[in-house]
Motif scaffolding. Structure first.
Motif, PDB file in Angstrom:
ATOM      1  N   SER A 628       0.833  -1.204   0.000  1.00 24.19           N
ATOM      2  CA  SER A 628       0.000   0.000   0.000  1.00 24.19           C
ATOM      3  C   SER A 628       0.867   1.253   0.000  1.00 24.19           C
ATOM      4  O   SER A 628       1.766   1.394   0.826  1.00 24.19           O
ATOM      5  N   PHE A 629       0.605   2.118  -0.970  1.00 20.86           N
ATOM      6  CA  PHE A 629       1.312   3.383  -1.125  1.00 20.86           C
ATOM      7  C   PHE A 629       2.826   3.154  -1.169  1.00 20.86           C
ATOM      8  O   PHE A 629       3.599   3.827  -0.493  1.00 20.86           O
ATOM      9  N   CYS A 630       3.208   2.201  -2.016  1.00 28.17           N
ATOM     10  CA  CYS A 630       4.619   1.860  -2.203  1.00 28.17           C
ATOM     11  C   CYS A 630       5.134   2.304  -3.575  1.00 28.17           C
ATOM     12  O   CYS A 630       6.261   1.957  -3.945  1.00 28.17           O
ATOM     13  N   ARG A 631       4.302   3.005  -4.349  1.00 28.70           N
ATOM     14  CA  ARG A 631       4.696   3.536  -5.665  1.00 28.70           C
ATOM     15  C   ARG A 631       5.204   2.405  -6.567  1.00 28.70           C
ATOM     16  O   ARG A 631       6.168   2.552  -7.328  1.00 28.70           O
ATOM     17  N   LEU A 632       4.528   1.286  -6.468  1.00 28.14           N
ATOM     18  CA  LEU A 632       4.988   0.075  -7.129  1.00 28.14           C
ATOM     19  C   LEU A 632       5.055   0.226  -8.651  1.00 28.14           C
ATOM     20  O   LEU A 632       5.970  -0.267  -9.299  1.00 28.14           O
ATOM     21  N   CYS A 660      -3.504  -0.899  -2.979  1.00 22.83           N
ATOM     22  CA  CYS A 660      -3.996   0.475  -2.925  1.00 22.83           C
ATOM     23  C   CYS A 660      -2.835   1.479  -2.961  1.00 22.83           C
ATOM     24  O   CYS A 660      -1.791   1.269  -2.350  1.00 22.83           O
ATOM     25  N   GLY A 661      -3.042   2.560  -3.706  1.00 25.68           N
ATOM     26  CA  GLY A 661      -2.068   3.642  -3.746  1.00 25.68           C
ATOM     27  C   GLY A 661      -0.771   3.315  -4.436  1.00 25.68           C
ATOM     28  O   GLY A 661       0.299   3.721  -3.975  1.00 25.68           O
ATOM     29  N   ASN A 662      -0.825   2.621  -5.609  1.00 28.29           N
ATOM     30  CA  ASN A 662       0.408   2.245  -6.309  1.00 28.29           C
ATOM     31  C   ASN A 662       0.440   2.718  -7.755  1.00 28.29           C
ATOM     32  O   ASN A 662       1.261   2.239  -8.538  1.00 28.29           O
ATOM     33  N   VAL A 689      -7.915  -2.257  -5.217  1.00 31.56           N
ATOM     34  CA  VAL A 689      -7.207  -1.364  -6.138  1.00 31.56           C
ATOM     35  C   VAL A 689      -7.619   0.083  -5.896  1.00 31.56           C
ATOM     36  O   VAL A 689      -7.636   0.902  -6.812  1.00 31.56           O
ATOM     37  N   SER A 690      -7.942   0.413  -4.653  1.00 32.02           N
ATOM     38  CA  SER A 690      -8.340   1.783  -4.327  1.00 32.02           C
ATOM     39  C   SER A 690      -7.152   2.727  -4.459  1.00 32.02           C
ATOM     40  O   SER A 690      -5.988   2.312  -4.367  1.00 32.02           O
ATOM     41  N   SER A 691      -7.447   4.006  -4.705  1.00 31.01           N
ATOM     42  CA  SER A 691      -6.427   5.066  -4.820  1.00 31.01           C
ATOM     43  C   SER A 691      -5.372   4.738  -5.864  1.00 31.01           C
ATOM     44  O   SER A 691      -4.169   4.817  -5.616  1.00 31.01           O
ATOM     45  N   ASN A 692      -5.820   4.382  -7.072  1.00 29.28           N
ATOM     46  CA  ASN A 692      -4.880   3.988  -8.119  1.00 29.28           C
ATOM     47  C   ASN A 692      -5.092   4.733  -9.430  1.00 29.28           C
ATOM     48  O   ASN A 692      -4.694   4.248 -10.492  1.00 29.28           O
ATOM     49  N   CYS A 693      -5.710   5.908  -9.359  1.00 33.19           N
ATOM     50  CA  CYS A 693      -5.901   6.751 -10.551  1.00 33.19           C
ATOM     51  C   CYS A 693      -6.657   6.022 -11.663  1.00 33.19           C
ATOM     52  O   CYS A 693      -6.364   6.179 -12.852  1.00 33.19           O
ATOM     53  N   ILE A 694      -7.621   5.205 -11.291  1.00 31.44           N
ATOM     54  CA  ILE A 694      -8.421   4.453 -12.261  1.00 31.44           C
ATOM     55  C   ILE A 694      -9.607   5.311 -12.696  1.00 31.44           C
ATOM     56  O   ILE A 694     -10.335   5.858 -11.858  1.00 31.44           O
ATOM     57  N   LYS A 695      -9.818   5.394 -13.987  1.00 32.83           N
ATOM     58  CA  LYS A 695     -10.911   6.193 -14.549  1.00 32.83           C
ATOM     59  C   LYS A 695     -12.079   5.283 -14.941  1.00 32.83           C
ATOM     60  O   LYS A 695     -11.918   4.055 -15.026  1.00 32.83           O
TER      61      LYS A 695
END
Length: 762
Positions: A628-632, A660-662, A689-695
């Motif tokens: 989570s939020f690891c900029r994977l 989430c957040g990657n 897959v929350s917070s992943n800039c998905i449109k």
């Protein structure tokens, strides 16, 4: 019986009228009602008040009837609130009656407000008490004084957990009632867990009372004796009561005679309801031996000055004889010397037997005896002899010369040891030096304690006292501690060094959780002096939240290699000096932690870890993965994305995947849909897959690919905090399509407002 008739309440069937009459006369008709056929009884149940409805439960079950819908309606009508985890309530009857008990106890709910609650033939508290498994006491302990012996008797059989929430000071009468409540439920009951939560300014009297009773320490009160204790006294010889401690098998060395000598000048009040006895006694410093000042200038002509360790001390270092060697660095020790402050003067010194556990803990030899206790081996050394190297580092130094003094035990004379709880949770309860000393005294011999949770207690350098007390506990026969969790805002010792000390002290520990939010030192710098490797341990769960400082990767790799039984690992906010350090950690997990089932990395930069992540997926038996939020996927290439998904497709063990957040984006989500192709071995049924800039178009494409995949294993999908508000119509189409496949968690996240707030905060 089906004909409608007029009554005072409007139109009702003849059956309903008869049922109301039966309900009004249940005192006489109860046994007859229980014998009615199920089809008739089913119509009567909704009309019964809560007392008879609860009493008829077993009969209803035997006749194949369920009362759950009735209790659920009662909850909705009377409690008027949605319970947490609404869909997972297993028994509405227990849920309602437990909440009913607490609301009546606190005066929030009046039974006269509803006829279904009001029946003069029943006591609301006695009737609902058997359903209370977790008793919560709040604020000024409202209602505690009204708990009669019959209520306490019921609670003693049902309550397993005591929770104190937002406590405030109360009057003496309430504290006496609380004292009896604690004694009855802990010492003579079933309570195994005590939690103190959200108490920013704890009342010392109340805090010491709860801690001492939880640890099994009890001062009998002549003015209000416990009937169970009296009955037990009739069956046991008084000598046996003084010599044996129930459950622990340890000898109770602080006999009444010894303690009487300690308090010959100051008689202690027996009434611990006010805890005046505890407050009148300065708690002994956790360091319980006398040491010598090991100045380089000491000689035969100038023998080392001997000092008594007490709360009078002003400075502290980490004693090498009390903690495992090579754990805390010299710079950390200097930090502790600056932070431990002096307390009030303690009184005359007494003689003590070092072989006696409790005197060994609660007393020190007088300065005139010319002897010192070695805390490792428990023998006496002459002050004129040169102490062994292991005992030459004083825990407290720079003390002024002292006259003959007495160190007083915080446990008053006449105290007895009863059953103690197995779990203690202190969350947001600041501990002063004095209260920390008191807790440490209890911890030293609390052998039944299995789980200790301490969070945001503002320990500062007092953390050394806690660790030393646990070290003493580890040497007690029958020590049961298997879980230790500690959290705070700052740390006065490098996190991994603290972990090393604890695991060296408790190699059989099953769970260790350490969490520090802000740095108070340089982790890398202070750890350079530490060369000790972690020893093999039995850890199954390790959770660490690090401060901001760069980590010494060697220490982290060492603990991972030593924890071969590790099932769950959680690393939060770990910062490394270079990318190669984190790669080394991932390779270690793949090579040495084959038993690992759950892995969680949060707020860690893993942008360039592509090969190591794929290696971990290919060589492990992980069941749950959380990045989570690891900029994977910040620098994600098509090659890495394909390798990542390919490794998951070949891995049948991973069931929960949280990303989430990657910065996954539309393309990354579409690639994850391949996990559910017919030729995939993947067992992922929970996907976050929350917070992943998905449109919206990306989510719709994902939904369409799932539709073509045939039988889908996916059961839970979280798509919260994505850019779905860009096209609400398309997003709704995608969500409706997905809801036919799995449970979807979404939200009405306003991405534009969040972006605006982010810009304003820059």
């Amino acid at each position: 019986m089906d004909h409608a008739v007029e009554d005072a309440g409007g139109t009702a069937t003849l059956f309903e009228l008869c049922a109301r009459v039966v309900n009004a006369n249940m005192e006489k008709l109860e046994q007859d009602v229980w014998g009615l056929p199920a089809v008739i009884l089913q119509g009567i149940l909704p009309l019964l008040n809560i007392y008879y409805l609860e009493r008829i439960e077993q009969t209803a079950v035997k006749k194949g009837l369920s009362t759950q819908s009735i209790w659920c309606k009662l909850w909705n009508d009377i409690m008027k609130s949605k319970p947490s985890r609404f869909g997972t309530v297993k028994c509405w009857r227990k849920k309602f009656l437990e909440a009913f008990f607490h609301n009546v106890l606190r005066g929030i709910l009046k039974v006269s407000s509803d006829q279904r609650l009001n029946d003069q033939r029943f006591s609301p508290l006695v009737h609902s008490a058997p359903h209370v498994t977790e008793l919560t006491i709040c604020n000024k302990q409202q209602g505690v004084s009204e708990l009669t012996p019959p209520v306490l008797e019921c609670l003693a059989r049902s309550v397993e957990s005591l929770k104190f929430l937002h406590l405030r000071s109360s009057d003496q009468a309430t504290q006496r009632s609380l004292r009896l409540l604690l004694h009855r439920l802990v010492h003579h009951g079933q309570v195994n867990r005590v939690s103190l939560l959200s108490w920013p300014s704890p009342d010392t009297n109340l805090l010491l009372l709860i801690l001492s009773v939880s640890a099994g320490v009890w001062q009998k009160q002549a003015s209000c004796p416990c009937t169970l204790c009296l009955k037990k006294s009739l069956n046991l010889n008084s000598d046996e009561l003084q010599e044996k401690r129930p459950e622990t098998g340890l000898l109770q060395s602080s006999s009444s005679a010894d303690l009487s000598n300690m308090h010959s000048k100051n008689n202690v009040e027996e009434d611990m309801g006010s805890q005046s006895a505890l407050l009148s006694l300065q708690p002994l410093n956790i360091s319980h031996s006398v040491v010598t000042d090991c100045s380089d200038h000491s000689s035969a002509e100038n023998p080392p000055r001997r000092v008594s360790r007490s709360t009078h001390s002003r400075k502290a270092t980490c004693h090498k004889s009390l903690l495992p060697p090579n754990t805390f660095g010299s710079k950390v020790a200097s930090t502790s010397r600056k932070n431990l402050k002096s307390g009030a003067d303690i009184q005359d010194s007494i003689r003590s037997n070092p072989d006696d556990l409790y005197d060994f803990i609660f007393s020190v030899p007088s300065a005139g005896e010319g002897e010192a206790l070695n805390t490792n081996k428990g023998y006496k050394e002459s002050a004129n002899e040169k102490p062994s190297e292991v005992s030459t580092v004083p825990l407290f130094d720079d003390l002024p010369p002292v006259e003959e003094r007495r160190v007083i035990s915080p446990i008053p004379d006449g105290a007895h040891h009863f059953r103690s709880v197995r779990a203690l949770n202190l969350h947001n309860v600041p501990l002063t030096l004095s209260s920390c000393h008191f807790l440490c005294h209890l911890l030293r011999s609390w052998v039944s304690l299995e789980r200790l949770t301490m969070a945001y207690n503002d320990l500062g350098a007092n953390i050394f006292l806690i660790v030393e007390a646990l070290s003493a506990l580890s040497r007690c026969p029958g020590c049961s501690l298997s879980m230790f969790s500690m959290s705070d805002f700052t740390t006065h010792v490098p996190t991994l060094d603290l972990a090393n000390t604890i695991l060296t002290t408790f190699p059989s520990l099953q769970l260790l959780s350490l969490s520090y939010d802000l740095e108070n030192h340089n982790e890398k710098e202070t750890s350079e002096d530490i060369s000790a490797e972690f020893k093999e341990n039995q850890l199954k769960q390790l959770e660490i939240r690090f401060p901001q400082d760069p980590l010494p990767v060697g220490h982290l790799v060492s603990v991972l290699k030593a924890s071969t039984f590790l099932l769950e690992l959680s690393l939060d906010n770990a910062t490394f000096s270079c990318t190669e350090d984190l790669k080394c950690v991932l390779r270690t997990l793949a090579e040495h932690n084959k038993a690992l089932k759950r892995l969680s990395f949060h707020d860690m930069k893993m942008t360039d870890m592509h090969n190591e992540i794929v290696l971990l997926l290919n060589s492990s038996s992980l069941e749950e993965i959380k990045f989570s939020f690891c900029r994977l996927f910040e620098k994600g290439t098509d090659e890495f994305l394909a390798a990542f998904v390919g490794a998951l497709r070949r891995n049948p063990s991973v069931k929960i995947l949280k990303l989430c957040g990657n910065r996954l984006g539309n393309d990354g989500l579409a690639a994850l849909a391949d996990l559910y192709n017919p030729d995939s071995l993947s067992s992922v049924h929970y996907l976050d897959v929350s917070s992943n800039c998905i449109k919206p178009e990306g989510l719709l494409h994902f939904a369409k690919k799932l539709e073509r995949g045939g039988k889908i294993k996916l059961r839970h999908l979280s798509v919260s905090q994505n850019l779905l508000d860009r096209d609400p119509v398309m997003a709704q189409e995608a969500l409706q399509s997905l809801e036919g496949v799995c449970c979807v968690v979404s939200d009405n996240w306003d991405s534009a407002q969040v972006f605006a707030d982010h810009v304003n905060g820059m």
